[in-house]
Write an enzyme that holds these catalytic residues in place. Structure first.
Site, PDB file in Angstrom:
ATOM      1  N   HIS A 128     -11.276  93.663 -14.223  1.00 51.98           N
ATOM      2  CA  HIS A 128     -11.640  92.718 -13.159  1.00 51.98           C
ATOM      3  C   HIS A 128     -12.052  93.465 -11.882  1.00 51.98           C
ATOM      4  CE1 HIS A 128     -11.125  88.976 -10.683  1.00 51.98           C
ATOM      5  NE2 HIS A 128     -10.883  89.885  -9.759  1.00 51.98           N
ATOM      6  N   GLU A 129     -11.189  94.325 -11.420  1.00 51.96           N
ATOM      7  CA  GLU A 129     -11.477  95.029 -10.165  1.00 51.96           C
ATOM      8  C   GLU A 129     -12.717  95.910 -10.297  1.00 51.96           C
ATOM      9  OE1 GLU A 129     -10.230  93.991  -7.558  1.00 51.96           O
ATOM     10  OE2 GLU A 129      -8.637  92.824  -8.492  1.00 51.96           O
TER      11      GLU A 129
ATOM     12  N   HIS B 299     -15.859  94.122  -9.376  1.00 50.73           N
ATOM     13  CA  HIS B 299     -16.142  94.182  -7.932  1.00 50.73           C
ATOM     14  C   HIS B 299     -16.732  95.549  -7.572  1.00 50.73           C
ATOM     15  CE1 HIS B 299     -14.133  90.456  -6.930  1.00 50.73           C
ATOM     16  NE2 HIS B 299     -12.936  90.876  -7.283  1.00 50.73           N
TER      17      HIS B 299
ATOM     18  N   HIS C  80     -20.333  95.793  -8.284  1.00 50.17           N
ATOM     19  CA  HIS C  80     -21.084  95.006  -7.299  1.00 50.17           C
ATOM     20  C   HIS C  80     -21.335  95.867  -6.047  1.00 50.17           C
ATOM     21  CE1 HIS C  80     -21.441  90.573  -5.648  1.00 50.17           C
ATOM     22  NE2 HIS C  80     -22.607  91.119  -5.846  1.00 50.17           N
TER      23      HIS C  80
END
Ligand SMILES: [Zn+2]
Length: 728
Positions: free
Chosen positions: A506-507, A510, A513
């Site tokens: 999940h992290e 980010h 991104h």
């Protein structure tokens, strides 16, 4: 699992508060510390990684003060420039301003979250009002706004490229939303409202904190605690001692409706007592919050009206991907019926279990109540998906999960490579640094990994940046992922739970991104997107944790190297869909409550005495008034929306909105051949590289080829079937 942008990269775009500008008195130029302060100059390290081995606490405070003063001078020069406004001398100049402040605040924001100390905490208390005033001084500067507006009014004739035009539009929006267009009288009123809101939300936060502490449940006999572990009982006994009640037991509450011990406690009367204590917090008594809610909601409505909006939700949502309250209402209304129907099926399964147990023991059966849910859900879960965490952890060794899972998936999808750099300074010995290069070997940025828990690290998991990518400033990104994995004793392997593995993926979504950002202006860099969009790339990236080829690559026994048995993995995956009717319903109920309060115009907001009736009616109208599944937060302790001036007010829906986009993306990958370069490159081109340089929803639609739809989300949560046998 959030983005911790403690301070925004370029200008600070918090809503204008109210304090006097104190910046003019700052005299950083003469501060002696400047001589040896490593933050004052650009870092000479690769990618401008901060020189952690030279930075001390005193440098941070001095650099923040000097950074604000420097930006204030830069902004003054822009605002009072005798030349007529041009895009370059006004908008681009603002984007170039504040680089010292950006440098200092990224180090300060990161260290105060990941590796804090008492001095940094004190800096935090001192700086918050100063930074807020600094932001006001910029956005309520009428000379500056006059220049922005002059450009905005002739934006079509300036010959700007799309990203530049968008930048101009964003600046105009930010000034308008902060109140720049108002008359002096209106500005005075706005400041008053912001000031009141700041005070009232602080009072709400303090009352909730006192309320949660005051409502800890006191238990006289250990026998009532049957079901809790020995160490939990010991903690409860210790808590009672601390509170001057030796011999008793104290169960502390969390600030949610649900309370973890309810899944274990066999004593039904105690479960009921804990539950009722939890949901009755804040309604009257010493820590009543209803009067605060009434005022907060009323002031937000008035402020929205002053700024030209129908209500607070309209004001908030205009700046989100959703754009309007109608769009949010529509999405929540589509999700509620399947969520509630599944929750009712889950309840029916538990009722059967309760009836059967009563029959077997010859006792009278009872109707499942809210305080019984977790206890019986846990029994159903164990019966269906029995597996032990200790069986799976040996297959999830931390370094392997990182290299052969998280980074491997990124290599397969985007062709990027990761090389560990042990020659660069870090702020704590467990932090690792990877240099990221593109498929063609072009350097891309640095990725810092700080996965271990520490006493001086805040809880949870998050991504942040030390340096934001922008072509304007010639910056390449330095991003970090923080997790909180307990560190084993020296010499022992770090074995993760499946939840921790998923959090790692999940992290890293980010992080990508941030790393793939390819924008001109700092304002639009990487994760600087609306909050109902920002969780999308990360929630999407979770899908690779369970992709068979990725899983086979990293889920290997840390001693034998054997692959994880398929039956075990199947159980782990199936268990993730369990109880989702409940989880989705309690979340939606809170999200709808938030919208109900904030879609009211001036004059429609409830008085303190009517808050309870308002809540009941709002839940009924939304179709989520199933008494066995109360909202995750009731109004009186809904800190996300009432404990800070902006927070998640009218924005609690954002989590599920992002998840809709993420699950749509997952289904797109599945129907386009899954894990391969062409798919990854397409996503990178349409979304992951664009930051906020174009409209977020348009980015999504140009990738997905159509509007978002809720089907894949319902399927991923197992909420599609609503027949009586559904929850199996
Ligand atoms: Zn996140």
């Amino acid at each position: 699992m959030s983005i911790a942008r403690v301070l925004p990269a370029s200008l600070l775009f918090v809503l204008a508060a109210c304090t006097q500008n104190t910046m003019t008195t700052t005299t950083a130029r003469t501060a002696p510390v400047e001589q040896d302060n490593p933050l004052f100059a650009e870092s000479k390290l690769p990618y401008q990684l901060p020189p952690f081995d030279q930075i001390e606490n005193r440098h941070i405070a001095a650099a923040l003060d000097a950074g604000m003063a420097q930006q204030r001078r830069e902004i003054d020069a822009i605002a009072r420039n005798a030349e007529p406004a041009t895009f370059e001398n006004t908008i681009v100049a603002m984007e170039r301003s504040g680089q010292l402040l950006t440098r200092a605040s990224s180090v300060y924001g990161n260290l105060s979250s990941s590796n804090t100390n008492p001095e940094l905490e004190k800096i935090q208390t001192d700086m918050a009002p100063k930074l807020s005033a600094h932001s006001d001084a910029i956005y309520l500067d009428s000379f500056l706004y006059a220049r922005v507006k002059a450009l905005y009014d002739k934006r079509e004739s300036l010959g700007l490229d799309p990203e530049s035009k968008r930048l101009l539009e964003r600046y105009n929006v930010m000034f308008v939303r902060a109140g720049a267009k108002l008359s002096d009288d209106q500005k005075t009123r706005l400041r008053q409202l912001n000031e009141q809101l700041s005070t009232l939300t602080t009072q709400f936060r303090q009352a909730v904190l006192k309320g949660v502490n005051a409502s800890a449940v006191i238990v006289d006999n250990a026998s009532e605690l049957d079901g809790l572990s020995e160490s939990q009982v010991a903690v409860a006994a210790e808590a009672a001692k601390t509170r001057g009640m030796p011999g008793k037991y104290v169960i502390a509450l969390l600030n949610t409706t649900g309370q973890p011990p309810l899944s274990q406690l066999k004593n039904r009367a105690l479960r009921e007592r804990i539950y009722k204590t939890s949901i009755n917090r804040g309604w009257g008594g010493d820590n009543d919050t209803t009067a605060l809610i009434a005022q907060i909601v009323r002031i937000r409505a008035e402020r929205a009206s002053l700024l030209g909006y129908e209500n607070h939700a309209a004001y908030v949502l205009e700046d989100e991907t959703a754009l309007t309250a109608d769009a949010v209402n529509k999405m929540l209304a589509q999700l509620a019926p399947p969520a509630v129907a599944n929750a009712k099926n889950e309840a029916a399964d538990m009722q059967k279990l309760i009836d059967a147990q009563a029959k077997a023991s010859g006792t009278k059966t009872f109707k499942l109540a809210a305080w019984d849910w977790d206890f019986y859900a846990e029994q159903v879960r164990k019966a269906r998906y029995a597996y032990d965490e200790s069986q799976v952890r040996p297959y999830f060794e931390m370094d392997r999960v990182l290299r052969d899972g998280v980074l491997f998936a990124a290599h397969e999808l985007y062709g990027v490579n990761f090389k560990e750099r042990k020659d660069l300074p870090v702020y704590q010995e467990d932090v690792r640094v990877f240099e990221v290069s593109d498929a063609n070997d072009a350097p891309l940025g640095l990725f810092l990994v700080d996965w271990y828990a520490r006493e001086n690290k805040r809880g949870g998991a998050w991504m942040n940046t030390f340096v934001d990518q922008s072509r304007l400033l010639g910056m390449q990104p330095v991003v970090i992922n923080n997790l909180n994995i307990p560190k084993p004793p020296a010499g022992q392997p770090t074995l993760l739970t499946f939840d921790e593995v998923t959090t790692g993926f999940h992290e890293f979504g980010h992080a990508l991104h941030g790393l793939f950002s390819n924008v001109q202006y700092p304002m639009f860099s990487g994760t600087s997107v609306p909050r109902d969009f920002v969780e999308f790339p990360s929630q999407y990236n979770e899908m690779w944790a369970t992709e068979p080829r990725v899983l086979a690559n990293y889920a290997k026994h840390y001693q034998t190297g054997a692959s994880m048995p398929q039956e075990l993995m199947d159980k782990v995956l199936a268990a993730r869909k369990f109880n989702q009717g409940f989880a989705t319903t309690e979340y939606l109920a809170a999200a709808m409550l938030d919208q109900s309060f904030h879609q009211l115009a001036v004059g429609q907001t409830p008085a303190a005495g009517d808050i309870q009736a308002f809540e009941t009616k709002a839940l009924a109208r939304a179709g989520v008034d199933f008494s066995a599944v109360p909202p995750r937060y009731r109004s009186t302790y809904f800190s996300h929306v009432f404990a800070s001036p902006t927070g998640y007010s009218a924005g609690y829906y954002a989590y599920i909105w992002s998840d809709v986009l993420a699950r749509d993306t997952e289904s797109w990958f599945h129907s386009h051949g899954g894990l391969k370069r062409s798919n990854g490159d397409f996503l990178r081109d349409k979304i992951l590289s664009r930051g906020f340089s174009s409209d977020a929803l348009q980015q999504f639609e140009s990738f997905y080829g159509k509007e978002p739809d809720i089907g894949p989300l319902l399927e991923s949560r197992g909420l599609t079937v609503t027949g009586s046998a559904a929850a199996h």
